[in-house]
Design a protein around this motif. Structure first.
Motif, PDB file in Angstrom:
ATOM      1  N   ALA A  59     -23.752 -27.892  41.640  1.00  0.00           N
ATOM      2  CA  ALA A  59     -22.311 -28.151  41.613  1.00  0.00           C
ATOM      3  C   ALA A  59     -21.997 -29.399  40.808  1.00  0.00           C
ATOM      4  N   SER A  60     -22.722 -30.505  41.103  1.00  0.00           N
ATOM      5  CA  SER A  60     -22.443 -31.743  40.350  1.00  0.00           C
ATOM      6  C   SER A  60     -22.812 -31.605  38.888  1.00  0.00           C
ATOM      7  N   LEU A  91     -20.053 -29.935  37.099  1.00  0.00           N
ATOM      8  CA  LEU A  91     -18.882 -30.793  36.940  1.00  0.00           C
ATOM      9  C   LEU A  91     -19.122 -31.858  35.864  1.00  0.00           C
ATOM     10  N   CYS A 142     -17.871 -33.249  30.877  1.00  0.00           N
ATOM     11  CA  CYS A 142     -17.653 -34.619  30.418  1.00  0.00           C
ATOM     12  C   CYS A 142     -18.478 -34.898  29.155  1.00  0.00           C
ATOM     13  N   ILE A 188     -16.990 -38.456  39.299  1.00  0.00           N
ATOM     14  CA  ILE A 188     -17.741 -37.382  39.955  1.00  0.00           C
ATOM     15  C   ILE A 188     -18.875 -37.964  40.816  1.00  0.00           C
ATOM     16  N   TRP A 236     -19.311 -37.783  44.737  1.00  0.00           N
ATOM     17  CA  TRP A 236     -20.436 -36.949  45.181  1.00  0.00           C
ATOM     18  C   TRP A 236     -21.469 -37.754  45.991  1.00  0.00           C
TER      19      TRP A 236
END
Length: 739
Positions: A82-83, A86, A90, A140, A144
């Motif tokens: 998931a991270s 994300l 970027c 993030i 996180w």
């Protein structure tokens, strides 16, 4: 074709995947193995070289491939999916910002690209892209894992910014042929200098007791000065890899700083790499721009020299004292002289008739500056002269001594001058011909203004060509004549050729002219004026009138002759029939004219005929016609009477008045006449009318001459009309039977 092209389109995608995944894995694995932040993030900058070559709409497969490489590297290191998903956008955002900024500002990278501008755009876009990327990744990571905001932002920004500068420059050099061009003979020199840079860098950073980091600058600057942009990129790459490796391994001179954390060592390494980059980059860019300008100047010099040496024109650079600093080799082909023979001033080669004029032009150019153009004759080595058209400009001397030089360009225009001289001679001949033509030759433009007229206009209108040219037709000829010519001018300007005659009054004389207007058409067929050819035909008209008079007039008596009488009678009869009017035709014959000729001679006979003609001319009224149709025979035609009685009275008066005594000088000649008249109504036949008059004349002669008879036809009221007898019995009535 698609199958052959597919591998070439697939290789960049595979390379982006491998490069992004490999560099990401290396940076993350090295940092986590030593529990330090990432020193240098090279993965994003490594894609710049490919992305600047095509629009974003066509380069998204490369971004997607690099994104998959990043995801695979982080998953291999155990990061959550998931991270990772994300953080990936970027990285893509940073790459897109830098690549799009460079591509939009420099669509095509070439040796003519200004590298200082390229570096400025790259650094500014890298600052913005790295800041946004670090800010996004910090947010993030903070959400996180609760990482410290400022520390994460500081570390990430430096790693991405310095990495983008180094990796981005490297990728641009690798994919741009003009940036990575190295002469074949200097490849081994580059390899040697790179080995030196590697050895010095490793030695400096392995030594942990003595701080000698400054020792890396001599080999780095040596790479920059010898190999320009390529040397800088490769040197910084070596420096970055070595510094990043020794820092994460916690060795090197940075450990001499006591009491700091490994994270601070990373910060020191990033600052050192950044400072080294910003020391080498401006020097490399300045040297690259200097090389670019030098190459352009060299190309310009080669181009100018090629034009000067291979052009057919003669090019010279002349000092103020007349010395020729440069003479193009074309002097050999143009004038037959060698360059060495032509370097010294040679005013003797100028034609004697042109030397003074050319000397004055040179003095004027040196005094006033600017440019000048002159055409003169220059002697060939073989001895003959050529016409040269010279263009000269006064410019500052390139020697930097403050003097002014003359840049001279000359070309052979001998053939053109011959053609111009032949044209001038032809024009002079044509003007001589036109000026001596017995006609006015002129040109009128579309505003009806004279643009040319020959000298014959002086003889016709008493005006010189200078008084006519530039004035309109109305101004030259006046309103009355202009009104007659206007219609023909309009039709000629409409494209018609007009031939016409007109009459004017000039100095109390009536002049007749014949004019011919011809349209003047340009190459596209558009009327741009009118050519005029005007001839005075007054003498022709006078001759025509005289010929017409001789053709219709009896030379002896001045009366109409038989031909003119025969032409006019049919028209008079037609007119009488239209108005229902009677016609009288009287034949007049001189009695015993033959005896007059025999007695007095033909000269006296001619005098008698002329006197009878003058008498008849006085007797007839307007609308009546009298003619001599034979030797001593005359005819009178009249339509101006009301009835038969008036016709009889007219015939009697005519007969009585024709009795005369003619003074012939030597004698008095008594003249008597016989008159036979025919009076008809509704008679359309000339022959019938003449026959009836001839019958009346015959009756008068049968009656003893010196009398008249009148016969009628076409009247109501009986068959006979009365007529008087001859002058010897004026009161006796004689009845004449109607014919």
């Amino acid at each position: 074709m698609s199958a052959r092209r597919a591998p070439y389109e697939l290789w960049p995608i595979v390379a982006a995947f491998v490069l992004s995944g490999g560099l990401s894995f290396y940076a993350l694995a090295l940092a986590r193995a030593n529990h330090t932040p990432v020193v240098l993030w090279l993965a994003n900058g490594a894609l710049i070289g490919w992305l600047v070559q095509k629009p974003l709409s066509r380069s998204w497969p490369l971004l997607a491939s690099a994104f998959l490489g990043l995801v695979l590297a982080k998953l291999c290191l155990g990061d959550p999916l998931a991270s990772t998903l994300l953080i990936g956008p970027c990285h893509a955002l940073e790459t897109v910002i830098v690549s799009e900024a460079i591509r939009r500002r420099f669509p095509h990278l070439s040796p003519r690209t200004r590298f200082m501008d390229l570096a400025r755009v790259g650094v500014v876009s890298a600052l913005i892209g790295s800041a946004l990327c670090a800010l996004g990744m910090m947010s993030i990571l903070h959400l996180w894992s609760g990482a410290d905001v400022l520390v994460s932002l500081n570390t990430l920004f430096r790693a991405h910014f310095v990495g983008m500068i180094i990796a981005g420059s490297t990728s641009l050099v690798m994919v741009t042929p003009s940036l990575r061009h190295i002469e074949p003979g200097r490849i081994w020199v580059l390899v040697r200098d790179l080995l030196l840079m590697t050895a010095v860098t490793v030695g400096v950073f392995v030594e942990s007791h003595i701080p000698m980091v400054f020792m890396i600058y001599p080999p780095l600057l040596l790479l920059v000065f010898r190999h320009r942009f390529v040397g800088m990129v490769m040197g910084m790459t070596i420096l970055s890899l070595v510094v990043g490796l020794v820092t994460t391994l916690n060795v090197g001179p940075f450990n001499l700083v006591a009491g700091v954390t490994p994270a601070f060592h990373v910060v020191m390494a990033q600052v050192f790499i950044g400072v080294s980059c910003f020391v080498a980059l401006p020097i490399a860019l300045a040297l690259a721009d200097q090389d670019r300008l030098r190459n352009r100047m060299h190309e310009s010099e080669l181009r100018y020299r090629m034009l000067a040496e291979h052009s057919g024109d003669l090019v010279m650079r002349i000092r103020t004292n007349g010395d020729r600093m440069y003479v193009s080799p074309s002097v050999k082909e143009l004038l037959g002289w060698e360059v060495e023979d032509f370097l010294k001033p040679r005013p003797d080669l100028i034609h004697p008739d042109d030397r003074e004029r050319i000397a004055a032009e040179v003095c004027k150019l040196r005094a006033q500056g600017g440019t000048t153009t002159a055409t003169y004759r220059l002697q060939h080595k073989d001895g003959h002269y050529l016409w040269i058209e010279a263009f000269a400009r006064l410019v500052p001397s390139p020697d930097g001594d403050g003097a002014m030089d003359i840049i001279y360009t000359g070309r052979n225009v001998t053939e053109r001058v011959r053609i111009e001289q032949a044209l001038l001679e032809s024009q002079a001949q044509l003007r001589t011909i036109t000026d001596n033509m017995p006609a006015v030759i002129a040109r009128i433009d579309t505003t009806w203004r004279y643009t040319y007229v020959n000298r014959f206009v002086e003889q016709i209108f008493g005006k010189t060509p200078a008084q006519v040219v530039g004035r309109t037709v109305r101004q030259v000829h006046g309103d009355a004549v202009y009104d007659r010519l206007k219609h023909y001018l309009e039709r000629a300007c409409a494209g018609e050729s007009m031939l016409f005659e007109y009459e004017v009054k000039h100095h109390d004389k009536r002049l007749h002219f014949q004019a011919h207007y011809v349209p003047d058409l340009d190459a596209d067929g558009k009327v741009r004026g009118v050519y005029e050819l005007t001839t005075e035909i007054t003498h022709i008209k006078n001759v025509e009138h005289e010929l017409l008079r001789l053709a219709h007039q009896d030379a002896l008596t001045g009366l109409a002759n038989r031909r003119y009488f025969s032409e006019r009678v049919p028209a008079l009869l037609d007119m009488a029939q239209q108005h229902n009017a009677p016609v009288l035709l009287a034949l007049v014959d001189i009695d015993n004219f033959k005896s007059i000729n025999d007695t007095y001679g033909h000269a006296i006979g001619d005098i008698v005929l002329a006197e009878v003609g003058r008498c008849l001319q006085k007797l007839v009224r307007e609308g009546e016609m009298v003619a001599r149709i034979g030797g001593d025979e005359f005819v009178v035609l009249s339509c101006d009477f009301g009835n038969v009685r008036h016709a009889n009275a007219f015939t009697q008066s005519l007969w009585e008045r024709l009795h005369m005594m003619v003074d012939a000088g030597v004698a008095q000649v008594a003249v008597k006449m016989c008159v036979g008249a025919a009076v008809c109504k509704d008679e359309g036949s000339v022959d019938g009318l003449m026959k009836l008059a001839d019958e009346a004349l015959y009756q008068a002669k049968e009656a003893g001459r010196d009398t008249y008879r009148v016969l009628t036809r076409g009247f109501n009221g009986g068959g006979n009309d009365k007529g008087n007898s001859n002058s010897h019995r004026p009161n006796e009535e004689v009845k004449v039977r109607q014919a």
